[in-house]
Design an enzyme around this catalytic site. Structure first.
Site, PDB file in Angstrom:
ATOM      1  N   GLU A  51       0.923  -1.107   0.085  1.00 24.82           N
ATOM      2  CA  GLU A  51       0.073   0.031  -0.058  1.00 24.82           C
ATOM      3  C   GLU A  51       0.899   1.207  -0.149  1.00 24.82           C
ATOM      4  O   GLU A  51       0.146   2.197   0.457  1.00 24.82           O
ATOM      5  CB  GLU A  51      -0.996   0.085   1.107  1.00 24.82           C
ATOM      6  CG  GLU A  51      -1.660  -1.137   0.897  1.00 24.82           C
ATOM      7  CD  GLU A  51      -2.878  -1.018   0.004  1.00 24.82           C
ATOM      8  OE1 GLU A  51      -3.051  -0.268  -0.476  1.00 24.82           O
ATOM      9  OE2 GLU A  51      -3.591  -2.181  -0.075  1.00 24.82           O
ATOM     10  N   HIS A  79      -2.407   2.096   8.457  1.00 21.57           N
ATOM     11  CA  HIS A  79      -3.512   1.226   8.114  1.00 21.57           C
ATOM     12  C   HIS A  79      -3.946  -0.155   8.225  1.00 21.57           C
ATOM     13  O   HIS A  79      -2.495  -0.448   9.024  1.00 21.57           O
ATOM     14  CB  HIS A  79      -2.950   0.737   6.454  1.00 21.57           C
ATOM     15  CG  HIS A  79      -4.648  -0.331   5.973  1.00 21.57           C
ATOM     16  ND1 HIS A  79      -5.762   0.266   5.537  1.00 21.57           N
ATOM     17  CD2 HIS A  79      -3.791  -1.666   5.151  1.00 21.57           C
ATOM     18  CE1 HIS A  79      -6.139  -1.179   5.424  1.00 21.57           C
ATOM     19  NE2 HIS A  79      -5.044  -1.683   4.592  1.00 21.57           N
ATOM     20  N   HIS A  94     -12.655  -3.835   3.743  1.00 22.93           N
ATOM     21  CA  HIS A  94     -11.292  -3.630   4.135  1.00 22.93           C
ATOM     22  C   HIS A  94     -10.250  -3.307   4.931  1.00 22.93           C
ATOM     23  O   HIS A  94      -9.899  -3.408   5.503  1.00 22.93           O
ATOM     24  CB  HIS A  94     -10.119  -3.565   2.656  1.00 22.93           C
ATOM     25  CG  HIS A  94      -9.153  -2.989   2.636  1.00 22.93           C
ATOM     26  ND1 HIS A  94      -8.647  -3.312   1.267  1.00 22.93           N
ATOM     27  CD2 HIS A  94      -8.112  -3.269   3.547  1.00 22.93           C
ATOM     28  CE1 HIS A  94      -6.928  -3.601   1.591  1.00 22.93           C
ATOM     29  NE2 HIS A  94      -6.961  -3.533   3.138  1.00 22.93           N
ATOM     30  N   HIS A 135      -6.703  -3.335   9.717  1.00 24.21           N
ATOM     31  CA  HIS A 135      -7.590  -4.216   9.772  1.00 24.21           C
ATOM     32  C   HIS A 135      -8.703  -3.964  10.846  1.00 24.21           C
ATOM     33  O   HIS A 135      -8.805  -4.841  11.617  1.00 24.21           O
ATOM     34  CB  HIS A 135      -7.669  -5.231   8.851  1.00 24.21           C
ATOM     35  CG  HIS A 135      -6.862  -5.550   7.692  1.00 24.21           C
ATOM     36  ND1 HIS A 135      -6.410  -7.026   7.639  1.00 24.21           N
ATOM     37  CD2 HIS A 135      -6.580  -4.893   6.866  1.00 24.21           C
ATOM     38  CE1 HIS A 135      -6.133  -6.701   5.664  1.00 24.21           C
ATOM     39  NE2 HIS A 135      -5.396  -5.224   5.668  1.00 24.21           N
ATOM     40  N   GLU A 157     -16.442  11.544  22.734  1.00 17.47           N
ATOM     41  CA  GLU A 157     -15.334  12.007  22.776  1.00 17.47           C
ATOM     42  C   GLU A 157     -15.164  12.108  20.641  1.00 17.47           C
ATOM     43  O   GLU A 157     -14.430  12.820  20.670  1.00 17.47           O
ATOM     44  CB  GLU A 157     -14.020  11.413  22.669  1.00 17.47           C
ATOM     45  CG  GLU A 157     -13.821  11.109  24.512  1.00 17.47           C
ATOM     46  CD  GLU A 157     -12.988  11.955  25.054  1.00 17.47           C
ATOM     47  OE1 GLU A 157     -11.898  12.320  24.875  1.00 17.47           O
ATOM     48  OE2 GLU A 157     -13.743  12.231  25.584  1.00 17.47           O
TER      49      GLU A 157
END
Ligand code: 2HA
Ligand code: ZN
Length: 275
Positions: A118, A142, A213, A144, A172
Site C-alpha cells: 500500500e 492502515h 477492507h 484491519h 469523544e
C-alpha cells in the site's frame, strides 16, 4: 544498558511500538495492515550512520512534488506486524524518495523485502496531509479494524452516514475527528486508483474507511494517529454492541448535543453532517 543501535532511536522505537500496539488490538492478522512515518531532519541524521549503500530506484506509479527528497520508515510488503519486534530489519525499513517525487530506494532494513504493497496509498496520503497541515502530518496508518470493517456491510457507504454513526456512538468522537470520516467504496487494494481515491478523501478528513477492507488514519505523531484509529474502532464496537441487543434505541446523542460538545471543546464540526 546495551546499545540498541538504530532500534534505540526514538522514531524507530516509536514506529515499532505502534506496530506491536496494532497487533495487540487484533487489527493485523497475517500480513494485514501497514504503517509509514515521514522522518524529520533530526530522525534522518540519527539513523544515517546505519544506512547502507542505497538500492535501486523503483517507480511507484504515483508522484508528489512535495515529497521529493523525503525519507520514510515503512513496514514491508507481505510482512507481519506480529514479527516486527523479533525481526525488525526484515519487517520494516527506511526508503528515500527521489528528486522527481516518483520513486523510492531502500537505505536501511527491508532485507529481502520491499515497502508495503500500500505504499502508493500511503505516499499520496502523506502528500495530501502534509499540504493540509502545513507539514505537521507525519504518520499514515492502515489497519484491519474489525468493527469498522463490519459496519461497511450494513451502513450506506457515505461520509455522512459513517460520521454520524461514529460521532453518536461515543461522546469523544466529535472532538477527536470533528470533520468526520471519509468512506471509499470497495476497490482493489494496492494500486494507484485506490491511492488517488483515498487521498481525495484525506484532503478533508484525517481518517478514511475502505469498504470491506479497513481503516486509514493520519496524524502528526504515533500517539495521535494510533489514538484516532483506536477511537474510531471503539466507537464502531459500541455501535455494534447496541445493534446486537436488538433493543429499540431509547436515546442517543442528539445533533444539538453534538453542537454543544463542539462549542465547549472549541472544535468546528462538519455542519454538512448535522441535521
Ligand atoms: O498489507 O493490508 O491492504 C496488506 C494490506 C493490504
Ligand atoms: Zn489492508
Amino acid at each position: 544498558m546495551a546499545d540498541k543501535g538504530i532500534y534505540g532511536i526514538a522514531c524507530v522505537e516509536g514506529f515499532m511500538r505502534m506496530c506491536m500496539d496494532g497487533w495487540d488490538q487484533g487489527w493485523h492478522e497475517r500480513n494485514g495492515g501497514n504503517l509509514t512515518y515521514r522522518m524529520k531532519e533530526e530522525d534522518i541524521e540519527a539513523c544515517r550512520p546505519y544506512f547502507h549503500t542505497p538500492g535501486e530506484w523503483v517507480k511507484m506509479g504515483v508522484q508528489a512534488d512535495n515529497l521529493a527528497g523525503e525519507y520514510f520508515i515503512t513496514t514491508g510488503s507481505g510482512k507481519y506486524f506480529r514479527n516486527v519486534e523479533i525481526a525488525p530489519a526484515e519487517s520494516l525499513g527506511i526508503v528515500e524518495i527521489n528528486d522527481a517525487g516518483d520513486s523510492w530506494r531502500i537505505v536501511w532494513g527491508l532485507e529481502n523485502a520491499k515497502p508495503t504493497s500500500e505504499f502508493p496509498s500511503h505516499f499520496m496520503n502523506h502528500s495530501v496531509r502534509k499540504a493540509a497541515t502545513n507539514g505537521a502530518n507525519r504518520v499514515i496508518y492502515h489497519c484491519h479494524a474489525t468493527n469498522v470493517i463490519a459496519l461497511t456491510y450494513v451502513l450506506p457507504l457515505t461520509d455522512r452516514d459513517f460520521s454520524r454513526a461514529l460521532w453518536k456512538s461515543a461522546t469523544e468522537c466529535p472532538v477527536v475527528f470533528p470533520e468526520g470520516v471519509g468512506v471509499c467504496p470497495w476497490m482493489v487494494p494496492g494500486g494507484a486508483d485506490i491511492a488517488v481515491a483515498t487521498s481525495e478523501l484525506m484532503k478533508t478528513y484525517q481518517a478514511a474507511i475502505w469498504a470491506q477492507h479497513g481503516l486509514f488514519t493520519s496524524g502528526p505523531d504515533f500517539d495521535i494517529t494510533f489514538g484516532l484509529a483506536h477511537t474510531i474502532e471503539k466507537s464502531a464496537e459500541i455501535y455494534w454492541k447496541v445493534l446486537a441487543t436488538g433493543q429499540p434505541i431509547l436515546q442517543t446523542i442528539t445533533d444539538d448535543a453534538l453542537r454543544s460538545i463542539a462549542k465547549d471543546f472549541g472544535v468546528q464540526l462538519n455542519e454538512a453532517f448535522l441535521d
